[in-house]
Write an enzyme that holds these catalytic residues in place. Structure first.
Site, PDB file in Angstrom:
ATOM      1  N   SER A   1      35.539  -3.630  85.936  1.00 55.35           N
ATOM      2  CA  SER A   1      36.349  -4.732  86.476  1.00 55.35           C
ATOM      3  C   SER A   1      36.312  -4.903  87.990  1.00 55.35           C
ATOM      4  CB  SER A   1      37.802  -4.587  86.030  1.00 55.35           C
ATOM      5  OG  SER A   1      37.952  -5.024  84.704  1.00 55.35           O
TER       6      SER A   1
ATOM      7  N   SER B   1      37.757  -7.890  85.286  1.00 55.89           N
ATOM      8  CA  SER B   1      39.045  -8.534  85.403  1.00 55.89           C
ATOM      9  C   SER B   1      39.480  -8.851  86.824  1.00 55.89           C
ATOM     10  CB  SER B   1      40.108  -7.659  84.741  1.00 55.89           C
ATOM     11  OG  SER B   1      40.310  -6.472  85.481  1.00 55.89           O
TER      12      SER B   1
ATOM     13  N   LYS C   1      44.848  -7.300  94.285  1.00 60.18           N
ATOM     14  CA  LYS C   1      44.882  -7.641  92.856  1.00 60.18           C
ATOM     15  C   LYS C   1      46.325  -7.549  92.358  1.00 60.18           C
ATOM     16  CE  LYS C   1      42.650  -6.496  88.433  1.00 60.18           C
ATOM     17  NZ  LYS C   1      41.750  -5.569  87.715  1.00 60.18           N
TER      18      LYS C   1
END
Lengths: 98, 500
Positions: B178, B154, B79
């Protein structure tokens, strides 16, 4: 009654150092009012006798030994700087005219 | 033969047996990314050269007979919120465009030491604020199950990369759901470890009392193997727990839940949840009963207020954390023409560099913390947090693990909720209490909803530092589902083929 006015948002934006256009201020005031009316539900159950929890772990003051360890070099630390001069960060004027 | 459709643990076994090399496996994943990422948009940056160099180094060590970590040579997607030295790290924001960190986050250091090959950085909602990746400054990621839908967020890029076979493993972060929500929406396994279980040194901070780093995989064992690589105490993160890592790999392999008590949270079921979601969850519970577990119902009445409290606590902490983006030391600087002072340049830069949702949360947090409103908003939210913790403590007195759906619905359409912040926030209703209490939780894929054929996730929660419990339950249920279906859930995903 609205919880937050356009003037409130303008003041908060100034405190948070975020410029906003008049159109943005209008939108933000409406949206924040909508959000605040949803989140103010917390007040329904937050009675005097409940202790607040600020953090999931009960830990305070985590210390380590004060020993110098390898860290970034001057040029590494400055590698992302928008502007630099003589091995230092170069920033816009901070104080007034004098 | 390399096979991108196999699990990370199978890849690790094949590498150990020298059936193929890490360079071959890495190249095959890079080819897959080149083929399908035009449709999925999971990656913001692909580091082909770096990945192949890492892979070659692992291969060389293996040839020399050096002892290697279990996941050595297996590729991973990272990420874009974790600092990786020399590699662009944006957190999905324009304000960090072009920034290349001069250091590695602790998680990246651990991955490199374990020989895990980092393929690149994945898309995310800006500063992890969002549930769909639509708040990314660099465009939306598409759900590989249906390209018109979001993969959740997210950490949507990481989840989509794993579901689309672009990477067998990924790293995400979870502040209010997330990791678990995108895992549920893409049919993969995602884990939010206990708060403090994984170091956050070098992770761009959003809400410091809630943020946690965790693994994505296509199987429970894969997530456990990655969990053990990244977990553990770090003196550079003062919130990191100084205790042994839970034995999650052993737990994932145990395949036995006899005598375990599984608590179903009454408040996280019923009419607020899509029928097809509830249906798959009920069937999973039946499988667990058949495997010897006992189901009990528990009540957590304060969860009703957790979402509201979260949307005060997280913006409050964000308004403080994001003050560091001041255009002085790194990142974007706009309007510095010599005529303006530092504060003016700061304001202009933050206006240009932050997206709408980030500004919204900064202003909301500034409001909730301001004098006159602090007690009514932030103070009240912290009291709700106490109630949520107490509800969990009571529930864990009655059950070893707790379960609920991960999300109220399956994956929603891109654009469906992007104009209504409160509707978007509701997708985190079942995941937020876990972050508020600092416990750990897993999202396990338990089937496809009848209405739309999209994946459903079961959330399994355990007390602080008992993460092994949800791996044990998750591993057992996964095996039961596999024998029922005869093939993994992801075998049903549409083939993406090449770029259109």
């Amino acid at each position: 009654m609205t919880a937050i006015s356009r003037e409130d948002v303008a003041h908060l934006a100034k405190l948070a150092r975020v410029e906003m256009t008049p159109v943005e201020l209008d939108h933000m005031a409406t949206e924040l009012d909508h959000i605040l009316s949803a989140v103010k539900r917390v007040q329904e159950v937050a009675t005097q006798d409940i202790q607040p929890t600020s953090h999931p772990l009960a830990m305070t003051n985590i210390f380590r030994d004060d020993v110098v360890k390898p860290s970034l070099t001057n040029s590494e630390a400055l590698s992302g700087a928008p502007a630099k001069i003589d091995g230092r960060f170069k920033v816009p004027q901070i104080l007034g005219e004098e | 033969m390399t096979n991108i459709y196999s699990s990370a643990s199978e890849m690790a076994d094949s590498l150990a047996k020298k059936e193929y090399s890490s360079v071959e496996l890495t190249q095959q994943h890079l080819d897959r990314i080149a083929d399908v990422d035009g449709k999925v948009s999971a990656f913001l940056h692909v580091d082909a050269e770096g990945a192949l160099t890492q892979a070659a180094a692992v291969d060389a060590k293996r040839v020399r007979g050096e002892k290697l970590s279990p996941l050595a040579g297996v590729p991973l997607a990272l990420k874009d919120i974790l600092a990786q030295k020399g590699i662009p790290t944006t957190a999905g924001s324009k304000i960090l465009e072009g920034w290349r960190p001069p250091y590695d986050s602790t998680v990246v250091t651990k991955l490199k030491e374990a020989g895990v090959v980092i393929l690149g950085k994945t898309n995310m909602d800006e500063f992890a604020m969002g549930s769909s990746t639509e708040n990314s400054a660099y465009g939306t990621t598409q759900n590989p199950w249906d390209l018109s839908r979001t993969p959740g967020g997210s950490s949507g890029g990481s989840a989509a990369a794993v579901a689309a076979f672009e990477a067998p493993l990924a790293i995400g972060t979870d502040t209010g759901g997330s990791i678990r929500q995108p895992a549920a929406l893409t049919g993969i396994v995602g884990v939010k470890p206990t708060y403090g279980g994984v170091s956050r040194y070098g992770v761009v901070a959003y809400s410091s009392s809630l943020d946690q780093v965790g693994p994505f995989g296509r199987t429970v064992l894969d997530a456990a193997l990655l969990h053990e690589v990244i977990a553990g105490h770090d003196e550079r993160d003062s919130t990191s727990i100084n205790a042994p890592i839970p034995q999650v790999v052993a737990a994932a392999k145990r395949l036995d839940v006899k005598g375990m008590k599984i608590g179903v949270i009454k408040e996280l079921s019923g009419p607020g949840f899509q029928a097809g979601v509830s249906q798959r969850i009920s069937e999973s519970l039946e499988l667990l009963v058949a495997a010897g577990a006992e189901i009990v119902e528990v009540s957590c009445p304060s969860f009703e207020f957790a979402l509201a409290a979260y949307y005060l606590i997280a913006p409050s902490e964000a308004s403080s954390n994001l003050a560091r983006f001041d255009s002085m030391r790194y990142g974007l600087r706009v309007g510095d023409d010599g005529s303006k002072g530092a504060e003016e340049v700061m304001s202009i830069t933050r206006e240009a560099g932050f997206g709408k949702e980030v500004k919204r949360r900064i202003i909301l947090g500034t409001y909730a913390l301001s004098s006159g409103y602090y007690d009514a908003y932030y103070g009240s939210a912290q009291k709700v947090r106490t109630l949520v913790k107490q509800d969990f403590e009571k529930a864990f007195g009655q059950a070893d693990v707790l379960v609920s759906p991960v999300t109220p619905t399956t994956a929603f359409k891109i654009g469906e909720k992007s104009e209504d912040p409160v509707a978007m926030y509701l997708s985190d209703i079942a995941t937020i209490p876990v972050n508020m209490a600092g416990i750990g939780g897993m999202s396990l894929p338990v089937g496809l909803a009848d209405e739309d054929g999209l994946p459903v996730g079961l959330q399994i929660m355990a007390p602080v530092m008992q993460d092994d419990r949800f791996y044990r339950v998750g591993g057992t249920l996964e095996a039961a589902l596999l024998s029922k279906w005869g093939k993994p859930l992801l075998a049903n995903i549409p083939e993406l083929g090449g770029v259109a």
